[in-house]
Scaffold this active site. Structure first.
Site, PDB file in Angstrom:
ATOM      1  N   CYS A 274      -1.741  59.201  48.673  1.00 23.03           N
ATOM      2  CA  CYS A 274      -1.433  58.798  47.297  1.00 23.03           C
ATOM      3  C   CYS A 274      -1.247  59.961  46.342  1.00 23.03           C
ATOM      4  O   CYS A 274      -0.319  59.969  45.526  1.00 23.03           O
ATOM      5  CB  CYS A 274      -2.486  57.818  46.776  1.00 23.03           C
ATOM      6  SG  CYS A 274      -4.149  58.506  46.564  1.00 23.03           S
ATOM      7  N   HIS A 332      -7.557  56.314  43.568  1.00 25.12           N
ATOM      8  CA  HIS A 332      -6.135  56.115  43.856  1.00 25.12           C
ATOM      9  C   HIS A 332      -5.358  56.815  42.753  1.00 25.12           C
ATOM     10  O   HIS A 332      -5.726  56.761  41.580  1.00 25.12           O
ATOM     11  CB  HIS A 332      -5.779  54.633  43.910  1.00 25.12           C
ATOM     12  CG  HIS A 332      -4.338  54.382  44.222  1.00 25.12           C
ATOM     13  ND1 HIS A 332      -3.657  55.059  45.210  1.00 25.12           N
ATOM     14  CD2 HIS A 332      -3.427  53.546  43.653  1.00 25.12           C
ATOM     15  CE1 HIS A 332      -2.407  54.645  45.252  1.00 25.12           C
ATOM     16  NE2 HIS A 332      -2.235  53.733  44.313  1.00 25.12           N
ATOM     17  N   ASP A 355       3.932  53.766  40.595  1.00 20.77           N
ATOM     18  CA  ASP A 355       3.152  54.125  41.777  1.00 20.77           C
ATOM     19  C   ASP A 355       4.080  54.205  42.989  1.00 20.77           C
ATOM     20  O   ASP A 355       4.526  53.187  43.509  1.00 20.77           O
ATOM     21  CB  ASP A 355       2.057  53.085  42.014  1.00 20.77           C
ATOM     22  CG  ASP A 355       1.062  53.521  43.067  1.00 20.77           C
ATOM     23  OD1 ASP A 355       1.328  54.528  43.757  1.00 20.77           O
ATOM     24  OD2 ASP A 355       0.010  52.867  43.203  1.00 20.77           O
ATOM     25  N   ASN A 395      -9.398  45.997  37.513  1.00 17.93           N
ATOM     26  CA  ASN A 395     -10.252  44.942  36.954  1.00 17.93           C
ATOM     27  C   ASN A 395     -10.896  43.994  37.964  1.00 17.93           C
ATOM     28  O   ASN A 395     -11.663  43.119  37.556  1.00 17.93           O
ATOM     29  CB  ASN A 395      -9.448  44.086  35.975  1.00 17.93           C
ATOM     30  CG  ASN A 395      -9.228  44.772  34.644  1.00 17.93           C
ATOM     31  OD1 ASN A 395     -10.175  45.019  33.915  1.00 17.93           O
ATOM     32  ND2 ASN A 395      -7.986  45.111  34.349  1.00 17.93           N
ATOM     33  N   ASP A 397     -13.254  42.009  40.603  1.00 20.33           N
ATOM     34  CA  ASP A 397     -14.699  41.930  40.857  1.00 20.33           C
ATOM     35  C   ASP A 397     -14.967  42.189  42.336  1.00 20.33           C
ATOM     36  O   ASP A 397     -14.105  41.952  43.189  1.00 20.33           O
ATOM     37  CB  ASP A 397     -15.236  40.541  40.500  1.00 20.33           C
ATOM     38  CG  ASP A 397     -15.230  40.296  39.002  1.00 20.33           C
ATOM     39  OD1 ASP A 397     -15.116  41.278  38.245  1.00 20.33           O
ATOM     40  OD2 ASP A 397     -15.320  39.121  38.599  1.00 20.33           O
TER      41      ASP A 397
END
Length: 683
Positions: A274, A332, A355, A395, A397
């Site tokens: 990356c 990342h 990206d 974001n 969980d």
């Protein structure tokens, strides 16, 4: 009447390069200019002087088969959305007139040809050809890539070196990188990247027309940096060996990669991960004139089923299991580019996420973005391009599940770890800048390390865990450093008014930043007794000899599981961390008087902090400072020993440049790095 002909045309490169802030591209054979601003060509005539009453000049501008023809006028006035050419009537030299050619602020990026045609009494006399490269113009207010502050233009367009941030949020690793946009051949390779793209090969006219838009350009480049769908620059590899190519950790700059790609006839370079994909894309975008910076998201979620939940599984003894298609990368790396988003309406201008690492397809192609950072923060998942995917990366969980076979022993949630810290290089300084608040609404002020340790919720983080009867918290005593023991504490609290007998299982596994951990390399098991409501702290350490041969540049997943023998309840606490590598120290003699084309001396120093001898190859490089790379063999160095290497270099251009050194160890999976910012002043 005496004949009049064009004898020669001068592109006035020094003056134009200075005016267009492209002087660092002076190694290019073509003139390099920016759109929306005039550049000057001087015409040398043969015969009699130029007479405006009977003589005229026309200019033809060509991009591929597209062209525009315009007369040379004597007025600067005209629309900024059209090509124009003019002479300044004041101070006009009739034998050597200067013509100013101005492109629209929305002109397409590319390599143009132009043609000057001289007409005398309506008859064409002679044609002369030339060419120039046109880039976006972040200094022009009407350009869609305009960025309003000079220090930001200097950082995000002109700076040819930077820092990539890796490791973990609690122990950042600042990795030097040379973007190399001014190295010979890089400009041409970046333009050829657009020519090699499927969009250009499929419909050249449409591609040339669309190259006026940074949204279009950025999507083409994002797809072309990886080679999944096209003849892209880099082939990614995240597992197994790298014998067929280069280990991604060994790259130090974009120039070598782009040169290898071009020299191979545009075959993908092996291999990238990356940060390599992102750094090379940053080079291409800066070359094309689009402001760009490299961004790191710590604890980045890859949510494959779009439910904003990542599941992590552990054994009853604390070993992390590879049981989920979803994953969390410790870090990342992507890029942000600055542009106006006229396609999305007001409010979405500014930084956009792009990206180039191939993770998911976007419009059928492995690319991502441009997704407005403001849209990610506001959860505008209705917008193009790829806002939902990036939103999940910062974001999601985490659900943590402890298993015995297929039986669930415990379950907890972590709502803070993903996207806990997002950063980029600070403007004008070799340090990180916290931009987490640009991506998400922070529940509490985020420190320069991580917000996840500031919560008091029982089930919100992995570094602590709680059941009805027991609370456990895992803490590192300090950020781990190579050559020193990893010391950590396990705090255990009996929450009930009865005594307890607990089994304590501690487990350490090496892990790459983007994978589940490998096998256990250290473990410790024991039993403790707790009196009613007792609070106790257990001290542990992992010695260097136990981790050095296993970890290298990798990270460590450390987990503790408490088992209440009486109630059979289990509670888990975990932490993933990196061990800070030693740094190479670079000192320069008389560093305040460094000037172009004057030989300088630097000293690179390494001290071996490891518990065994090391040897390797030292590589020193620096865009604008050293041609190519310098290599030195380092003989075996005993533990605690120090070695120095003197390096001579000669700067070739002014400005702030990066001298970087990389020591690749022969008997360890580690690269030792160091860098020194060098200010090259006018003689």
């Amino acid at each position: 009447m005496e004949d009049l002909n064009i004898k020669n045309v001068s592109l006035e490169k020094p003056e134009n390069l200075d005016r267009h802030r492209t002087e660092n591209f002076s190694s290019s054979k073509a003139l390099v200019v920016r759109r929306g601003a005039p550049f000057k060509v001087r015409v040398q005539l043969d015969g009699r002087p130029f007479d405006p009453k009977i003589d005229s000049i026309r200019v033809k501008i060509m991009l591929g088969r597209l062209y525009v023809v315009m007369p040379v006028t004597f007025s600067k006035k005209g629309s900024s959305s059209h090509w124009k050419a003019f002479m300044d009537p004041q101070g006009l030299d009739p034998m050597n007139p200067s013509i100013f050619i101005s492109s629209p602020v929305s002109a397409s990026v590319g390599c143009y040809r132009f043609q000057l045609c001289l007409f005398t009494q309506g008859k064409q006399r002679r044609r002369v050809f030339g060419k120039f490269i046109l880039l976006c113009n972040p200094w022009c207010r009407e350009d869609t890539v305009y960025i309003p502050f000079e220090d930001q233009r200097e950082e995000y367009i002109q700076n040819d070196s930077g820092l990539l941030f890796m490791g973990t949020a609690m122990n950042l690793v600042a990795r030097p990188w040379s973007f190399d946009q001014y190295e010979p051949g890089v400009l041409e390779t970046c333009l050829n990247l657009l020519q090699v793209s499927p969009q250009h090969q499929k419909n050249r006219r449409r591609d040339y027309l669309n190259r006026n838009n940074p949204v279009y350009i950025s999507r083409v480049v994002s797809a072309m940096i990886n080679s999944e769908d096209d003849r892209g620059v880099l082939k990614g590899k995240w597992s197994g060996g790298f014998k067929e190519g280069t280990n991604p950790s060994s790259w130090t700059g974009s120039g070598d990669i782009l040169k290898q790609w071009a020299d191979s006839g545009y075959s993908p370079v092996k291999y990238g991960q990356c940060w390599v994909f992102a750094a090379v894309m940053c080079t291409v975008m800066r070359v094309l004139g689009i402001p760009c910076r490299v961004v790191t998201n710590f604890n980045s979620a890859h949510d494959t089923n779009d439910n904003l939940v990542i599941e992590e599984f552990y054994s009853e003894c604390g070993k992390k299991l590879n049981r989920s298609k979803d994953s969390i990368w410790n870090f990342h790396v992507w890029v942000e580019c600055w542009m106006t988003r006229r396609d999305l309406g007001s409010g979405m201008d500014g930084w956009q996420v792009l990206d180039p690492t191939p993770q998911e397809r976007s419009g059928g192609v492995f690319c991502c973005g441009p997704a407005p950072v403001k849209a990610i923060k506001d959860r505008r998942i209705d917008l193009v391009y790829d806002v939902p995917f990036v939103y999940a990366e910062v974001n999601a969980d985490i659900h943590i599940i402890v298993l015995s076979g297929d039986r669930v022993l415990s379950f907890s949630k972590d709502t803070e770890r993903v996207g806990s810290f997002i950063c980029t290089k600070a403007v004008g300084h070799p340090r990180q800048q916290n931009i987490t608040g640009d991506y998400k609404f922070l529940k509490s002020p985020t420190s320069t390390l991580s917000s996840r340790h500031s919560t008091n919720s029982d089930d919100s983080t992995l570094s602590r865990g709680s059941s009805r009867g027991v609370f456990v918290m895992l803490s590192l005593e300090k950020a781990p450093v190579a050559g020193e023991p990893v010391r950590f504490t396990v705090r255990v609290i009996n929450k009930q008014n009865i005594p307890k007998m607990l089994k304590v299982h501690a487990n350490a596994q090496a892990k790459e930043y983007d994978h589940s951990p490998s096998d256990t390399f250290w473990e410790n098991h024991g039993v403790i007794k707790l009196a009613p409501m007792e609070d106790t702290v257990l001290h542990n350490q992992i010695l260097p000899a136990q981790y050095e041969d296993v970890v290298g540049d990798d990270l460590i997943n450390l987990a503790v599981v408490l088992e209440d023998i009486g109630s059979q309840e289990r509670v888990l606490a975990s932490e993933e961390f990196n061990i800070a590598s030693p740094q190479l120290n670079i000192q320069i003699v008389d560093e305040d008087s460094i000037m172009p084309f004057r030989e300088q001396t630097a000293t690179v120093t390494f001290r071996n902090p490891y518990s065994h001898p090391v040897s390797g190859i030292l590589t020193v490089s620096g865009a604008g400072l050293i041609q190519g790379k310098l290599h030195y063999r380092m003989p075996p160095l005993s533990p605690g020993g120090t070695v120095q290497q003197q390096v001579t270099f000669m700067p070739s251009m002014m400005g702030t440049k990066m001298l970087q050194a990389n020591l690749s160890l022969a008997n360890m999976r580690a690269n030792i790095r160091g860098f020194k910012m060098v200010s090259v002043r006018r003689a």
